[in-house]
Design an enzyme around this catalytic site. Structure first.
Site, PDB file in Angstrom:
ATOM      1  N   LYS A 282       7.154  19.662  17.916  1.00 52.74           N
ATOM      2  CA  LYS A 282       8.181  19.187  18.853  1.00 52.74           C
ATOM      3  C   LYS A 282       9.266  20.247  18.995  1.00 52.74           C
ATOM      4  O   LYS A 282       9.623  20.887  18.007  1.00 52.74           O
ATOM      5  CB  LYS A 282       8.830  17.907  18.310  1.00 52.74           C
ATOM      6  CG  LYS A 282       7.994  16.656  18.431  1.00 52.74           C
ATOM      7  CD  LYS A 282       8.766  15.457  17.896  1.00 52.74           C
ATOM      8  CE  LYS A 282       7.877  14.231  17.775  1.00 52.74           C
ATOM      9  NZ  LYS A 282       7.433  13.696  19.078  1.00 52.74           N
ATOM     10  N   ARG A 356      -1.240   6.931  16.673  1.00 51.79           N
ATOM     11  CA  ARG A 356      -2.463   6.184  16.996  1.00 51.79           C
ATOM     12  C   ARG A 356      -3.573   6.502  15.993  1.00 51.79           C
ATOM     13  O   ARG A 356      -4.470   5.681  15.772  1.00 51.79           O
ATOM     14  CB  ARG A 356      -2.885   6.473  18.444  1.00 51.79           C
ATOM     15  CG  ARG A 356      -3.224   7.914  18.720  1.00 51.79           C
ATOM     16  CD  ARG A 356      -3.190   8.241  20.210  1.00 51.79           C
ATOM     17  NE  ARG A 356      -1.816   8.339  20.720  1.00 51.79           N
ATOM     18  CZ  ARG A 356      -1.502   8.551  21.995  1.00 51.79           C
ATOM     19  NH1 ARG A 356      -2.436   8.683  22.905  1.00 51.79           N
ATOM     20  NH2 ARG A 356      -0.227   8.624  22.361  1.00 51.79           N
TER      21      ARG A 356
HETATM   22  N1  BES Z   1       6.841   9.399  17.413  1.00 52.12           N
HETATM   23  C1  BES Z   1       6.546   9.837  18.716  1.00 52.12           C
HETATM   24  C2  BES Z   1       7.044   8.887  19.809  1.00 52.12           C
HETATM   25  C3  BES Z   1       8.543   8.669  19.896  1.00 52.12           C
HETATM   26  C4  BES Z   1       9.262   9.303  20.884  1.00 52.12           C
HETATM   27  C5  BES Z   1       9.196   7.790  19.058  1.00 52.12           C
HETATM   28  C6  BES Z   1      10.627   9.080  20.986  1.00 52.12           C
HETATM   29  C7  BES Z   1      10.549   7.575  19.169  1.00 52.12           C
HETATM   30  C8  BES Z   1      11.267   8.213  20.134  1.00 52.12           C
HETATM   31  C9  BES Z   1       5.023   9.980  18.897  1.00 52.12           C
HETATM   32  O1  BES Z   1       4.325  10.341  17.759  1.00 52.12           O
HETATM   33  C10 BES Z   1       4.777  11.060  19.894  1.00 52.12           C
HETATM   34  O2  BES Z   1       5.128  12.167  19.629  1.00 52.12           O
HETATM   35  N2  BES Z   1       4.153  10.695  21.018  1.00 52.12           N
HETATM   36  C11 BES Z   1       3.850  11.623  22.045  1.00 52.12           C
HETATM   37  C12 BES Z   1       2.431  11.356  22.499  1.00 52.12           C
HETATM   38  C13 BES Z   1       1.879  12.394  23.433  1.00 52.12           C
HETATM   39  C14 BES Z   1       1.724  13.718  22.706  1.00 52.12           C
HETATM   40  C15 BES Z   1       0.560  11.915  23.965  1.00 52.12           C
HETATM   41  C16 BES Z   1       4.832  11.418  23.178  1.00 52.12           C
HETATM   42  O3  BES Z   1       5.207  10.259  23.441  1.00 52.12           O
HETATM   43  O4  BES Z   1       5.273  12.393  23.757  1.00 52.12           O
HETATM   44 MN    MN Z   2       4.269  12.421  17.420  1.00 51.30          MN
END
Ligand code: BES
Ligand code: MN
Ligand code: ZN
Length: 508
Positions: A282, A356
């Site tokens: 990230k 997931r």
């Molecule tokens: N933990 C994050 C989602 C999240 C985002 C939680 C903001 C709380 C606040 C999750 O693991 C994630 O990174 N999801 C990605 C999925 C994508 C790579 C398909 C996302 O939502 O960008």
């Molecule tokens: Mn994530």
């Protein structure tokens, strides 16, 4: 935690640091709410006009502190806004009471004792005010006041004692309502503590140890699979996500059973103790709050503990899928294929879609016991935050009636949620040339894509719902109502109410 008592004392005779009264927003200015008659009398019946003169309107969450007149045994009167005056034949909205009690308790941070003289028409109002006060009084200070030389540096503790005036301590229903509120609020606050604990301290191992300690205390069965057991058991999702971290993954099972239970529920929580994104790292600006990525597991754990403390006639199993998502030489790469606990293979296209993967293993495992329903709770997608904002969680399910029931239950306990679909056409976006499925699909509708992925790991014929709490789990703005900064404990109240309804066979 803040102590809660039901008091028969009159508002004019009780000694406390502050007296909380309700003020509603009437068409012609503020209106003093029922429960505060004696206080108004001490102001010669002029409390409403004094508030009006001070600019108070009675708006939701508004807090006005007044010096108490002679005749009251408190130095300060705190008027808290309840929003609009209810119609003639209606009572104050429960969540308005909960929010007002929360705002008042928060404004009294550091005080010893406050008496609450808010409108308590029935037992559910007692629950609302008690919950609001106990949730609003929350503060996370475990990591503050480190400089022992400076006494002013010591954090203010929460309001120490709340006395509810107007509740009847000898009334069975009122007593039960207050007891329930204490248990639920305590466990919501436990979830908040877990979420707020920094990820260097709350590792998967540390979280599992908390579950074990609590389980021992309450006589709950707690089983922990460590990384050796997970590897041996073929938990490719949990292992694949945890591989890059020095802090290995855990799968924790917390079981509560009741001898008279007719139904069983499984709650499954995403427990990523820190989500860096892994190799699909990230960027800065997106990782500062990612200690909150175990909020689902925290909610599940707290809910099972609350159900146990309430002694509900239902069997509830909590599954905590714990791992830390980190990049390193041993981390899963985009392009790797994992063999999941179910046997299905998953091509990992983005290591940041890790929730997931850990949930998939836990859902398959939970399904083996054939519960009457499974509910998973997860901070799963940024897409759900884009869709529903920061205060509302999304509900997906493989059963329309179950999704509706959960939506209604959430509403009943004052948690904002909205039903979301699982459109079948989004499945093909996850087709993989190498594996059974990829962990990513179309960007559009990303929250629903994640839901469709999870659905594939739910056992045949089992009723299932998925709560994506990525928005409401962690609050970054200024506190409001009973919601503090940081971990909120989102979904705990919904899960507990679902267990209550399941126990009484009253699922609609
Ligand atoms: N933990 C994050 C989602 C999240 C985002 C939680 C903001 C709380 C606040 C999750 O693991 C994630 O990174 N999801 C990605 C999925 C994508 C790579 C398909 C996302 O939502 O960008
Ligand atoms: Mn994530
Ligand atoms: Zn995540």
């Amino acid at each position: 935690m803040t102590a809660l008592t039901l008091s028969t004392a009159g508002a004019a005779t009780l000694r406390a640091d502050a007296l909380v009264v309700g003020v509603a927003k009437g068409p012609k200015g503020p209106v003093v709410a029922p429960g505060a008659e004696a206080v108004d009398k001490a102001f010669d019946g002029k409390l409403a006009s004094v508030l009006d003169a001070l600019g108070a309107s009675g708006a939701d969450g508004e807090v006005t502190k007044l010096p108490a007149p002679a005749g009251l045994k408190v130095p300060v009167v705190l008027a808290v806004g309840l929003g609009g005056v209810p119609a003639e034949d209606e009572s104050y909205d429960e969540d308005a009471l909960r929010r007002a009690a929360g705002a008042a308790a928060r404004a009294l941070n550091g005080a010893k004792k406050a008496a609450f003289a808010l409108p308590l028409e029935d037992a559910s109002a007692v629950t609302a005010v008690a919950e609001g006060a106990l949730l609003g009084a929350y503060s996370f200070t475990a990591y503050q006041g480190g400089d022992k030389k400076d006494k002013n540096d010591a954090p203010k503790g929460p309001l120490a004692e709340v006395a509810l005036l107007g509740a009847k301590p000898r009334d069975k229903e009122h007593k039960a309502a207050a007891e329930r509120a204490k248990i639920v609020a305590t466990e919501v606050n436990v979830a908040r503590d877990l979420i707020n604990t920094p990820p260097n301290d709350l590792t998967p191992e540390a979280f599992a140890a908390v579950a074990q300690a609590t389980g021992k205390e309450l006589g709950l069965k707690v089983q922990v699979l460590d990384e050796k057991a997970l590897l041996k058991g073929g938990y490719g999702g949990l292992m694949g996500v945890g591989k890059g971290s020095e802090n290995p993954p855990r799968l924790v099972k917390v079981s509560y059973t009741h001898p008279k239970a007719q139904k069983s529920l499984a709650f499954v929580g995403k427990g990523i103790t820190y989500d860096s994104g892994g190799i699909s790292l990230k960027p800065a600006g997106h990782n500062e709050t990612m200690k909150c990525d175990m909020s689902g597991a925290a909610a599940v754990f707290s809910a099972v503990v609350a159900v146990a403390k309430l002694g509900l006639e239902v069997n509830v199993t909590g599954w905590l899928a714990l791992a830390e998502n980190m990049p390193s030489g041993s981390a899963t790469r985009p392009g790797d294929v994992l063999r999941m606990y179910s046997g299905k293979t998953v091509e990992v296209l983005n290591t940041d879609a890790e929730g997931r993967l850990v949930l998939a293993d836990a859902l398959t495992k939970a399904s083996e016991e054939n519960p009457d329903a499974i509910v998973d709770v997860a901070t799963l997608t940024g897409a759900m935050v884009l869709a529903l904002g920061n205060r509302t969680f999304g509900i997906m399910a493989n059963d329309d009636a179950f999704r509706t029931a959960i939506h209604e239950i959430a509403e009943e306990v004052g948690e904002a949620s909205w039903p979301m679909p699982l459109p079948a056409d989004l499945r093909k976006g996850m087709d993989s040339p190498t594996a059974d499925i990829a962990n990513m699909g179309e960007r559009m509708g990303g929250g629903l894509v994640a839901g469709l992925f999870l659905q594939e790991f739910v056992g045949e014929g089992i009723t299932w719902a998925h709560l994506d709490i990525a928005g409401p789990a962690f609050h970054e703005g200024a506190p409001y109502g009973y919601t503090p900064k940081g971990g909120t404990g989102s979904a705990v109240r919904t899960l507990v109410r679902l267990a209550e309804r399941t126990a009484t066979g009253d699922l609609g």
